[in-house]
Design a protein around this motif. Structure first.
Motif, PDB file in Angstrom:
ATOM      1  N   ILE A   1       0.875  -1.178   0.000  1.00 34.19           N
ATOM      2  CA  ILE A   1       0.000   0.000   0.000  1.00 34.19           C
ATOM      3  C   ILE A   1       0.909   1.223   0.000  1.00 34.19           C
ATOM      4  N   ASN A   2       0.459   2.274  -0.657  1.00 35.82           N
ATOM      5  CA  ASN A   2       1.286   3.465  -0.806  1.00 35.82           C
ATOM      6  C   ASN A   2       0.639   4.659  -0.119  1.00 35.82           C
ATOM      7  N   PHE A   3       1.408   5.279   0.766  1.00 35.90           N
ATOM      8  CA  PHE A   3       0.934   6.441   1.505  1.00 35.90           C
ATOM      9  C   PHE A   3       1.782   7.645   1.141  1.00 35.90           C
ATOM     10  N   ASP A   4       1.136   8.742   0.777  1.00 38.24           N
ATOM     11  CA  ASP A   4       1.803   9.992   0.440  1.00 38.24           C
ATOM     12  C   ASP A   4       1.798  10.881   1.688  1.00 38.24           C
ATOM     13  N   GLU A   5       2.982  11.087   2.271  1.00 39.12           N
ATOM     14  CA  GLU A   5       3.076  11.864   3.515  1.00 39.12           C
ATOM     15  C   GLU A   5       2.763  13.340   3.313  1.00 39.12           C
ATOM     16  N   GLU A   6       2.966  13.857   2.121  1.00 36.42           N
ATOM     17  CA  GLU A   6       2.655  15.266   1.862  1.00 36.42           C
ATOM     18  C   GLU A   6       1.149  15.494   1.783  1.00 36.42           C
ATOM     19  N   LEU A   7       0.439  14.577   1.134  1.00 35.28           N
ATOM     20  CA  LEU A   7      -1.014  14.704   1.004  1.00 35.28           C
ATOM     21  C   LEU A   7      -1.763  14.087   2.191  1.00 35.28           C
ATOM     22  N   ASN A   8      -1.056  13.295   2.997  1.00 37.98           N
ATOM     23  CA  ASN A   8      -1.660  12.571   4.122  1.00 37.98           C
ATOM     24  C   ASN A   8      -2.784  11.645   3.667  1.00 37.98           C
ATOM     25  N   GLU A   9      -2.546  10.968   2.542  1.00 35.78           N
ATOM     26  CA  GLU A   9      -3.532  10.008   2.054  1.00 35.78           C
ATOM     27  C   GLU A   9      -2.850   8.905   1.250  1.00 35.78           C
ATOM     28  N   PHE A  10      -3.559   7.815   1.096  1.00 34.28           N
ATOM     29  CA  PHE A  10      -3.079   6.698   0.294  1.00 34.28           C
ATOM     30  C   PHE A  10      -3.360   7.001  -1.170  1.00 34.28           C
ATOM     31  N   ASP A  11      -2.812   6.195  -2.044  1.00 32.02           N
ATOM     32  CA  ASP A  11      -3.026   6.425  -3.473  1.00 32.02           C
ATOM     33  C   ASP A  11      -4.281   5.731  -3.999  1.00 32.02           C
ATOM     34  N   SER A  12      -5.089   5.205  -3.067  1.00 33.95           N
ATOM     35  CA  SER A  12      -6.327   4.517  -3.456  1.00 33.95           C
ATOM     36  C   SER A  12      -7.295   4.500  -2.277  1.00 33.95           C
ATOM     37  N   LYS A  13      -8.479   4.000  -2.524  1.00 40.64           N
ATOM     38  CA  LYS A  13      -9.471   3.798  -1.468  1.00 40.64           C
ATOM     39  C   LYS A  13      -9.217   2.419  -0.870  1.00 40.64           C
ATOM     40  N   LEU A  14      -8.824   2.371   0.403  1.00 41.25           N
ATOM     41  CA  LEU A  14      -8.557   1.098   1.064  1.00 41.25           C
ATOM     42  C   LEU A  14      -9.857   0.457   1.536  1.00 41.25           C
ATOM     43  N   LYS A  15      -9.865  -0.860   1.586  1.00 33.98           N
ATOM     44  CA  LYS A  15     -11.017  -1.583   2.120  1.00 33.98           C
ATOM     45  C   LYS A  15     -11.120  -1.296   3.613  1.00 33.98           C
ATOM     46  N   ARG A  16     -12.318  -1.350   4.120  1.00 30.90           N
ATOM     47  CA  ARG A  16     -12.553  -1.096   5.550  1.00 30.90           C
ATOM     48  C   ARG A  16     -11.710  -2.039   6.421  1.00 30.90           C
TER      49      ARG A  16
END
Length: 131
Positions: A47-62
């Motif tokens: 899984i990829n997390f962008d620390e600048e945007l504070n979000e992942f590059d996709s919608k993660l499953k619950r």
């Protein structure tokens, strides 16, 4: 279009594991979060997390969000157990003083419970050798 999963969504999952409001330094939460992302990426799936945007590059499953939150909870419980273990404890033939007020067994039990639940969640998400 679905929005990418944010840092806040995982933090909310982590905080939902506490009955009482616990104040944890934000920097420490971020470290636990990044450790959870790394652990998840290594043990289950990248899984990829962008620390600048504070979000992942996709919608993660619950279930993935909750797994990350529980990983953070395990890091928290390990820290709590360490804190309890460092409290003063004096035991002699005639005197016993325990600065932890018996909280060590409770803290250890909570850590074991979280570890078991996390192990089960990881197992359910790990691809089988037959895939």
């Amino acid at each position: 279009m679905e929005k990418n999963t944010t840092y806040t969504e995982v933090i909310n999952s982590f905080h939902s594991t506490f009955q009482d409001k616990v104040i944890i330094p934000e920097g420490l939460e971020k470290v636990w979060f990044l450790k959870a992302v790394g652990k998840y990426s290594f043990e289950i799936d990248s899984i990829n997390f962008d620390e600048e945007l504070n979000e992942f590059d996709s919608k993660l499953k619950r279930y993935t969000i909750d797994t990350l939150g529980l990983m953070m909870k395990k890091f928290y419980q390990e820290r709590e157990l360490s804190k309890v273990n460092k409290r003063i404890s004096i035991v002699s033939k005639d005197l016993s003083i325990d600065g932890s007020n018996g909280s060590k067994p409770a803290t250890l039990n909570e850590l074991e419970k979280v570890s078991e639940e996390l192990d089960e969640m990881i197992y359910k998400q790990t691809p089988s050798a037959y895939d």
